[in-house]
Motif scaffolding. Structure first.
Motif, PDB file in Angstrom:
ATOM      1  N   ALA A   1       0.829  -1.206   0.000  1.00 11.22           N
ATOM      2  CA  ALA A   1       0.000   0.000   0.000  1.00 11.22           C
ATOM      3  C   ALA A   1       0.861   1.252   0.000  1.00 11.22           C
ATOM      4  CB  ALA A   1      -0.912  -0.003   1.212  1.00 11.22           C
ATOM      5  N   GLU A   2       0.202   2.397  -0.206  1.00 10.92           N
ATOM      6  CA  GLU A   2       0.927   3.675  -0.227  1.00 10.92           C
ATOM      7  C   GLU A   2       1.245   4.169   1.185  1.00 10.92           C
ATOM      8  OE1 GLU A   2      -1.996   2.958  -1.535  1.00 10.92           O
ATOM      9  OE2 GLU A   2      -3.438   4.605  -1.445  1.00 10.92           O
ATOM     10  N   ASP A   3       0.523   3.678   2.164  1.00 10.80           N
ATOM     11  CA  ASP A   3       0.791   4.010   3.568  1.00 10.80           C
ATOM     12  C   ASP A   3      -0.065   3.085   4.431  1.00 10.80           C
ATOM     13  OD1 ASP A   3      -1.797   5.097   3.496  1.00 10.80           O
ATOM     14  OD2 ASP A   3      -1.060   7.122   3.142  1.00 10.80           O
ATOM     15  N   GLU A   4       0.049   3.234   5.738  1.00  7.79           N
ATOM     16  CA  GLU A   4      -0.688   2.339   6.621  1.00  7.79           C
ATOM     17  C   GLU A   4      -2.181   2.659   6.655  1.00  7.79           C
ATOM     18  OE1 GLU A   4       2.201   3.778   7.368  1.00  7.79           O
ATOM     19  OE2 GLU A   4       3.592   2.279   8.179  1.00  7.79           O
ATOM     20  N   LEU A   5      -2.539   3.893   6.320  1.00  7.27           N
ATOM     21  CA  LEU A   5      -3.964   4.233   6.222  1.00  7.27           C
ATOM     22  C   LEU A   5      -4.608   3.375   5.161  1.00  7.27           C
ATOM     23  CD1 LEU A   5      -3.519   8.094   5.975  1.00  7.27           C
ATOM     24  CD2 LEU A   5      -4.621   6.947   7.862  1.00  7.27           C
ATOM     25  N   ALA A   6      -3.956   3.306   4.014  1.00  5.24           N
ATOM     26  CA  ALA A   6      -4.488   2.524   2.904  1.00  5.24           C
ATOM     27  C   ALA A   6      -4.408   1.034   3.212  1.00  5.24           C
ATOM     28  CB  ALA A   6      -3.725   2.843   1.626  1.00  5.24           C
ATOM     29  N   ALA A   7      -3.338   0.627   3.912  1.00  8.85           N
ATOM     30  CA  ALA A   7      -3.172  -0.793   4.206  1.00  8.85           C
ATOM     31  C   ALA A   7      -4.372  -1.314   4.991  1.00  8.85           C
ATOM     32  CB  ALA A   7      -1.878  -1.022   4.973  1.00  8.85           C
ATOM     33  N   ILE A   8      -4.766  -0.584   6.031  1.00  8.64           N
ATOM     34  CA  ILE A   8      -5.907  -1.092   6.818  1.00  8.64           C
ATOM     35  C   ILE A   8      -7.229  -0.824   6.095  1.00  8.64           C
ATOM     36  CG2 ILE A   8      -6.161   0.966   8.310  1.00  8.64           C
ATOM     37  CD1 ILE A   8      -6.837  -1.147  10.577  1.00  8.64           C
TER      38      ILE A   8
ATOM     39  N   THR B   1     -11.584  14.057  -2.021  1.00 11.96           N
ATOM     40  CA  THR B   1     -10.637  13.600  -3.032  1.00 11.96           C
ATOM     41  C   THR B   1      -9.412  14.511  -3.150  1.00 11.96           C
ATOM     42  OG1 THR B   1     -12.279  12.454  -4.373  1.00 11.96           O
ATOM     43  CG2 THR B   1     -10.308  13.203  -5.514  1.00 11.96           C
ATOM     44  N   ALA B   2      -9.654  15.823  -3.244  1.00  7.57           N
ATOM     45  CA  ALA B   2      -8.541  16.716  -3.601  1.00  7.57           C
ATOM     46  C   ALA B   2      -7.731  17.182  -2.398  1.00  7.57           C
ATOM     47  CB  ALA B   2      -9.064  17.925  -4.364  1.00  7.57           C
ATOM     48  N   SER B   3      -8.251  16.998  -1.185  1.00  5.45           N
ATOM     49  CA  SER B   3      -7.479  17.412  -0.010  1.00  5.45           C
ATOM     50  C   SER B   3      -7.072  16.204   0.814  1.00  5.45           C
ATOM     51  CB  SER B   3      -8.284  18.388   0.841  1.00  5.45           C
ATOM     52  OG  SER B   3      -8.332  19.633   0.196  1.00  5.45           O
ATOM     53  N   ILE B   4      -7.940  15.798   1.725  1.00  5.36           N
ATOM     54  CA  ILE B   4      -7.554  14.733   2.656  1.00  5.36           C
ATOM     55  C   ILE B   4      -7.268  13.412   1.931  1.00  5.36           C
ATOM     56  CG2 ILE B   4      -9.941  14.036   3.203  1.00  5.36           C
ATOM     57  CD1 ILE B   4      -9.007  13.713   6.130  1.00  5.36           C
ATOM     58  N   GLY B   5      -7.902  13.208   0.784  1.00  8.40           N
ATOM     59  CA  GLY B   5      -7.758  11.912   0.116  1.00  8.40           C
ATOM     60  C   GLY B   5      -6.904  11.937  -1.143  1.00  8.40           C
ATOM     61  N   LEU B   6      -6.117  12.999  -1.323  1.00  7.20           N
ATOM     62  CA  LEU B   6      -5.368  13.120  -2.581  1.00  7.20           C
ATOM     63  C   LEU B   6      -4.421  11.939  -2.803  1.00  7.20           C
ATOM     64  CD1 LEU B   6      -5.295  15.146  -4.900  1.00  7.20           C
ATOM     65  CD2 LEU B   6      -3.314  16.210  -3.856  1.00  7.20           C
ATOM     66  N   GLY B   7      -3.795  11.478  -1.730  1.00  4.83           N
ATOM     67  CA  GLY B   7      -2.856  10.360  -1.850  1.00  4.83           C
ATOM     68  C   GLY B   7      -3.544   9.088  -2.301  1.00  4.83           C
ATOM     69  N   GLN B   8      -4.667   8.771  -1.658  1.00  7.32           N
ATOM     70  CA  GLN B   8      -5.359   7.527  -2.029  1.00  7.32           C
ATOM     71  C   GLN B   8      -5.947   7.628  -3.433  1.00  7.32           C
ATOM     72  OE1 GLN B   8      -7.733   5.437   0.782  1.00  7.32           O
ATOM     73  NE2 GLN B   8      -6.003   5.303   2.175  1.00  7.32           N
TER      74      GLN B   8
ATOM     75  N   ILE C   1      -5.694   5.338  -8.941  1.00  4.86           N
ATOM     76  CA  ILE C   1      -5.486   5.443 -10.386  1.00  4.86           C
ATOM     77  C   ILE C   1      -4.250   4.660 -10.799  1.00  4.86           C
ATOM     78  CG2 ILE C   1      -4.925   7.072 -12.244  1.00  4.86           C
ATOM     79  CD1 ILE C   1      -6.625   9.142 -10.644  1.00  4.86           C
ATOM     80  N   ARG C   2      -3.206   4.761 -10.002  1.00  2.00           N
ATOM     81  CA  ARG C   2      -1.957   4.061 -10.294  1.00  2.00           C
ATOM     82  C   ARG C   2      -2.199   2.549 -10.372  1.00  2.00           C
ATOM     83  NH1 ARG C   2       1.452   2.630  -5.990  1.00  2.00           N
ATOM     84  NH2 ARG C   2       3.316   1.671  -6.827  1.00  2.00           N
ATOM     85  N   ARG C   3      -3.064   2.034  -9.508  1.00  4.30           N
ATOM     86  CA  ARG C   3      -3.334   0.592  -9.511  1.00  4.30           C
ATOM     87  C   ARG C   3      -4.425   0.225 -10.516  1.00  4.30           C
ATOM     88  NH1 ARG C   3      -3.081   1.392  -3.769  1.00  4.30           N
ATOM     89  NH2 ARG C   3      -0.956   0.895  -3.155  1.00  4.30           N
TER      90      ARG C   3
ATOM     91  N   LEU D   1      -5.020  12.387 -15.516  1.00  6.60           N
ATOM     92  CA  LEU D   1      -4.343  12.156 -16.800  1.00  6.60           C
ATOM     93  C   LEU D   1      -2.840  11.938 -16.599  1.00  6.60           C
ATOM     94  CD1 LEU D   1      -6.133  14.787 -19.063  1.00  6.60           C
ATOM     95  CD2 LEU D   1      -6.107  12.300 -19.413  1.00  6.60           C
ATOM     96  N   THR D   2      -2.243  12.793 -15.780  1.00  4.15           N
ATOM     97  CA  THR D   2      -0.791  12.676 -15.610  1.00  4.15           C
ATOM     98  C   THR D   2      -0.416  11.462 -14.760  1.00  4.15           C
ATOM     99  OG1 THR D   2      -0.867  14.190 -13.745  1.00  4.15           O
ATOM    100  CG2 THR D   2      -0.370  15.151 -15.880  1.00  4.15           C
ATOM    101  N   LEU D   3      -1.366  10.971 -13.959  1.00  4.35           N
ATOM    102  CA  LEU D   3      -1.093   9.777 -13.161  1.00  4.35           C
ATOM    103  C   LEU D   3      -1.256   8.493 -13.978  1.00  4.35           C
ATOM    104  CD1 LEU D   3      -2.948  10.821  -9.905  1.00  4.35           C
ATOM    105  CD2 LEU D   3      -0.511  10.278 -10.054  1.00  4.35           C
TER     106      LEU D   3
END
Lengths: 603, 349
Positions: A263-270, B113-120, B125-127, B176-178
């Protein structure tokens, strides 16, 4: 030095990244192959190359294999630490070192064996670029010759280490023989007091790391999703899981019946674990303290929505990045109370590598039976060091999938409420996505909900839900591994320990007995605690409690429950938090001192 | 593309899967009257009904926010998972891996999506986890009373009059860039464009990102906002006209020679893009990035399907999972034999 047959410790000081791991493995396994119990502890830095590492081997035919604080044989391969290593060595110990280290000048009370490692490896290994790796095998040969490790045992260990790669085996064997030959020629009249003699104590035993055992437990429990973020000391759980699952968990077409996701971090892992569990498969993650911090919110969500999850916490020193490669029991309170609001988290405390396996297996049953996150609280010492154990036993009973209703069940059901306590044990029935019968369909949310899983902000409904979760907490006790009264003498003096302290604790109980102190030993194995703890607290007047943390977290956890309140003053914490695997002598000395103090006070 | 059936009252007329449109509805919305999100909910209901997907074969996922409440308002016959803030993509990933046979619809908002969840969002998309990921984008935090979100345009005004000083995050450009294989944008009030895009997204075999501008009637519908009904209607720039047909159905849109692009979707469905911009190729990622950047410079709100790769590799194949959905594998088949354990033990002696 008096003769030490099958009872001594070796410490090898190297630089990490120098390839000493194979040499240490060959050394420990060859002694094990001679039928003598051993343990191996790797004290290593958070670094890839160039920082000091110590590997300690304890040899003990009576199976006392906790770390020993004093070493009988010290191998100095590290330029940077040898002065300190030599200064702190025990009197009469044997110190094997590079010939340019002036050990004999620093210490007159040790046996210095000065070795021209560079010359020896140059002769033994014609290929210059391989010398850096094979030089460590020379000390294996030296130790083997000094303590009497049989050649056949070395051969078996080499075979196991290098899996029949004959060229590599020959190369390493040449280096070992060079070490042996050096001792024969330069120390013809020296007989080391530390000797190994063949025994039959390791027949049918295995040497295994707790993380490997835990991974095997997860595989045999049918875990189908393992999501994780790399973090020492838990990463090897995922690596062992992948290694074994890739071999034993494929379908007839060679495709995987499981997914491992980095996962990208532990948040995502769980998060992935919860999604997978919600959909109906067994899922887990493994992490350590910093990762647990990130899992706090989802853990509370899983507690309240009653979603199964299995989390292995391989504890290490904190706070923050602390000593990330050193062992600790520092997450006991944090995990038991993890998340915001009113939460209580079920924890398992394996005390042996065998329990790392069986509790890992059981954690999946528990997660589905209790519909809750289950935390397996291992640590670096248990997880990453080599322990001797009986072979792991096949668990020959069906998987316990808990209360799940499928479409066919709805033929005989009139009403369904996801959070309805039908059986009056606090554990409700759940359904899985894909169910056709609309009566069983529900919406999972962390917000307030009623028995029908409908959104509500009613205070009454919330209180009903929270009280029902408390009822489930009480029901959970019956499902969990019970505490073990490891030693009973009828004494009014007791000691409580858990987790990786067990090995040192059982040795300490033995040592204390030899010193005239008899004390009963209770080992905790799960939270919530069972009735044996209450009985133990009642039956003893003075009770020590061993914690590998600064603040006595297990004592604090016990004191959280008001039903133990009358006994809390009897509990005296013994605390160890230097990051090193616990040694029996530390506990023994502390208890002797405390007991003497109490006697003095009474007197 | 009206067929004789759809002319009947769809609330009472079963689709090919045997469900009426009513079967695709959910509980009554508790959002503000006039909220863009409620229109999107309606379009989602239409899309599922038209695609004949049985509700019990659908999983609904969401995070936290007004948008994330909406899965309760459609498809009452589907299981839903209202996750924690910004972490729905990971839950959806686990859910998908557990049962690859389900159709997943994920609803999120601009905060989620664009703030707290930007990473996920990025790693989803990557996966390339198969699902329709619908962003109900209103540029504002509604539930906490009107703070700017990260998609609010620079210099746009808050209801209280504050000016947004920061650059906005364009989630389509990010996707798109991801390497996202399905990226489009639409408007909550545009059923004609949005419904076909939702359908195409649901059929796509990877992550389908749909950024839907959905005005917040209470906190972001004033003058000076760039996410208001008025602003969107004035600045909406169609990249193409979107249509949707099944298999043998005749393509009835009027088009000039060479100006229609047909994209084959899963299960025999086709998406038709009537090219308003003749040279635009929605299978060219570089063109998409270029066109999107130009529209930003021009102050347009470009809508349509910016990019699609119909041959997306699904996560299941990337991970070499077996064909049977994991949840359907029997417990016996999941447990290695006693002799397997004995073999492992032998290696550790």
């Amino acid at each position: 030095m008096t003769s030490k047959i099958n009872d001594f410790s070796i410490s090898v000081a190297t630089v990490n990244g120098s390839g000493s791991q194979s040499s240490n493995q060959v050394l420990i396994r060859s002694i094990f192959r001679m039928g003598i119990p051993v343990s191996g502890k790797n004290l290593f830095p958070s670094n890839i190359q160039g920082l000091p590492t110590w590997f300690t081997i304890r040899v003990n035919e009576n199976s006392w294999t906790a770390r020993h604080t004093q070493n009988d044989i010290l191998v100095c391969m590290n330029e940077g630490t040898y002065l300190e290593d030599v200064k702190s060595a025990a009197a009469q110990s044997i110190i094997i070192h590079h010939d340019h280290m002036k050990v004999a000048e620093i210490r007159k009370d040790v046996r210095s064996i000065s070795v021209p490692f560079k010359d020896l490896v140059a002769k033994a290994c014609p290929e210059a670029k391989l010398r850096k790796l094979t030089v460590n095998m020379i000390y294996v040969g030296i130790v083997a010759e000094l303590v009497g490790i049989e050649e056949s045992a070395i051969d078996e260990a080499l075979d196991q280490q290098f899996r029949a790669k004959s060229k590599v085996i020959t190369l390493n064997k040449d280096a070992i023989n060079a070490g042996r030959e050096f001792i024969r020629q330069t120390q013809p009249n020296f007989k080391s007091p530390c000797q190994v003699q063949r025994r039959n104590e390791t027949k049918n035993k295995i040497l295994i790391e707790g993380n490997a055992a835990s991974a095997i437990g997860a595989i045999f429990a049918g875990c189908q999703l393992f999501s994780w973020y790399p973090i020492t000391p838990s990463s090897s759980v995922a690596e062992y899981f992948s290694q074994y699952a890739d071999k034993y968990r494929l379908d007839k077409d060679g495709k995987k019946t499981f997914a491992v996701v980095q996962a990208e971090d532990e948040l995502a892992a769980i998060g992935m674990v919860l999604g997978a569990s919600w959909m109906g498969i067994r899922a887990m993650t493994a992490t350590s303290g910093p990762g647990i911090s990130l899992m706090a919110e989802f853990t509370g969500y899983a507690y309240f929505t009653e979603t199964p999850a299995v989390v292995f916490d391989i504890q290490r020193v904190g706070p923050s990045t602390g000593l990330p490669t050193r062992t600790s029991q520092g997450d006991i309170l944090f995990v038991a109370n993890l998340s915001h609001g009113d939460t209580k988290i079920v924890c398992l405390y394996p005390g042996t590598v065998e329990e790392c396996y069986s509790f890992a297996y059981q954690a999946f049953d528990l997660a589905e039976q209790l519909q809750w996150p289950i935390y397996l609280m291992s640590d670096l010492d248990l997880g990453m060091n080599l322990w001797m154990s009986d072979p792991l036993k096949y668990i020959d009973k069906p998987l316990q999938r808990g209360k799940v209703l499928h479409d066919k069940d709805f033929e005989r059901i009139e009403k369904f409420g996801r959070y309805q306590d039908t059986d009056n044990d606090g554990i409700c029935y759940r359904t899985l996505p894909g169910l056709k019968d609309r009566r069983g369909v529900f919406f999972t949310r962390g917000s307030g909900h009623n028995e029908q899983a409908q959104y509500t902000e009613s205070g009454e409904a919330y209180v009903r839900m929270m009280n029902r979760l408390n009822k489930k907490w009480d029901s959970a006790r019956e499902y969990l591994p019970s505490s073990v009264l490891e030693y009973q003498s009828g004494s009014r003096l007791g000691v409580i320990a858990y987790g990786s302290s067990h090995d040192a604790m059982r040795e300490s109980v033995h040592e204390l007995k030899q010193n005239g102190i008899d004390l009963d030993y209770l080992r905790l194995r799960a939270y919530p605690f069972d009735s044996k703890l209450e009985d133990f607290l009642k039956d003893h007047d003075q009770i020590f409690i061993v914690d590998q943390n600064r603040d006595g977290q297990m004592r604090a956890l016990i004191s959280q429950d008001s039903k133990y309140a009358a006994h809390i003053s009897k509990l005296e914490s013994l605390l160890y938090y230097d990051g090193l695997p616990l040694a029996a002598s530390s506990i023994t000395l502390d208890i002797i001192e405390r007991v003497n103090r109490s006697v003095a006070k009474v007197g | 593309m009206s067929t004789p059936e759809t002319k009947l009252n769809p609330m009472l007329t079963p689709n090919k899967a045997g469900f009426t449109k009513k079967d695709y509805q959910g509980s009554v919305s508790t959002l503000c009257t006039g909220c863009g999100h409620d229109s999107i909910t309606m379009h989602v209901v239409s899309a599922f009904y038209d695609l004949d997907i049985p509700p019990h074969r659908v999983a609904k996922l969401s995070g936290i926010g007004c948008s994330s409440k909406t899965p309760a308002y459609f498809l009452a016959g589907s299981f839903g998972f209202n996750a924690v803030h910004g972490r729905m993509p990971s839950v959806a990933t686990g859910a998908h891996l557990a049962n690859t046979s389900m159709t997943n619809i994920a609803v999120s908002g601009d905060g989620d999506t664009a703030s707290i969840g930007l990473g996920q969002f990025a790693h989803l998309i990557r996966r390339n986890v198969p699902m329709l990921y619908l962003i109900e984008n209103n540029g504002v935090y509604g539930l906490t009373k009107g703070q700017f979100s990260a998609t609010a345009d620079k210099d746009s005004l808050q209801k209280k009059g504050d000016r947004n000083k920061f650059q906005s995050i364009d989630l389509c450009m990010m996707a798109l860039t991801l390497g996202g294989d399905f990226v489009g944008r639409s408007f909550s009030g545009d059923a004609k464009q949005l419904v076909p895009l939702i359908k195409a997204g649901l059929l796509h075999q990877g992550t389908a990102i749909l950024d839907v501008v959905s005005p917040c009637i209470t906190f972001n519908n004033h003058q000076g906002s760039t996410k208001s009904y008025t602003f969107v209607k004035e600045h909406d720039e169609y990249l193409h006209e979107v249509g949707f047909v099944h298999g043998a159905e005749e393509i009835k849109v009027d088009y000039e020679e060479g100006s229609l692009k047909i994209i084959e979707l899963h299960d025999g469905y086709k998406l038709t893009l009537k090219k308003i911009e003749r040279d635009y190729d929605p299978t060219n990622r570089i063109a998409a990035i270029d066109r999107l950047e130009k529209s930003r410079e021009a102050g347009q709100l470009l809508t349509g399907l910016f990019y699609i790769n119909p041959d997306s590799l699904s996560l299941k194949d990337t991970l070499q999972l077996c064909d049977t959905p994991l949840v359907e594998i029997s417990a016996e088949a999941l447990r290695p034999s006693e002799s397997a354990l004995a073999e492992i033990m032998d290696e550790l002696r």
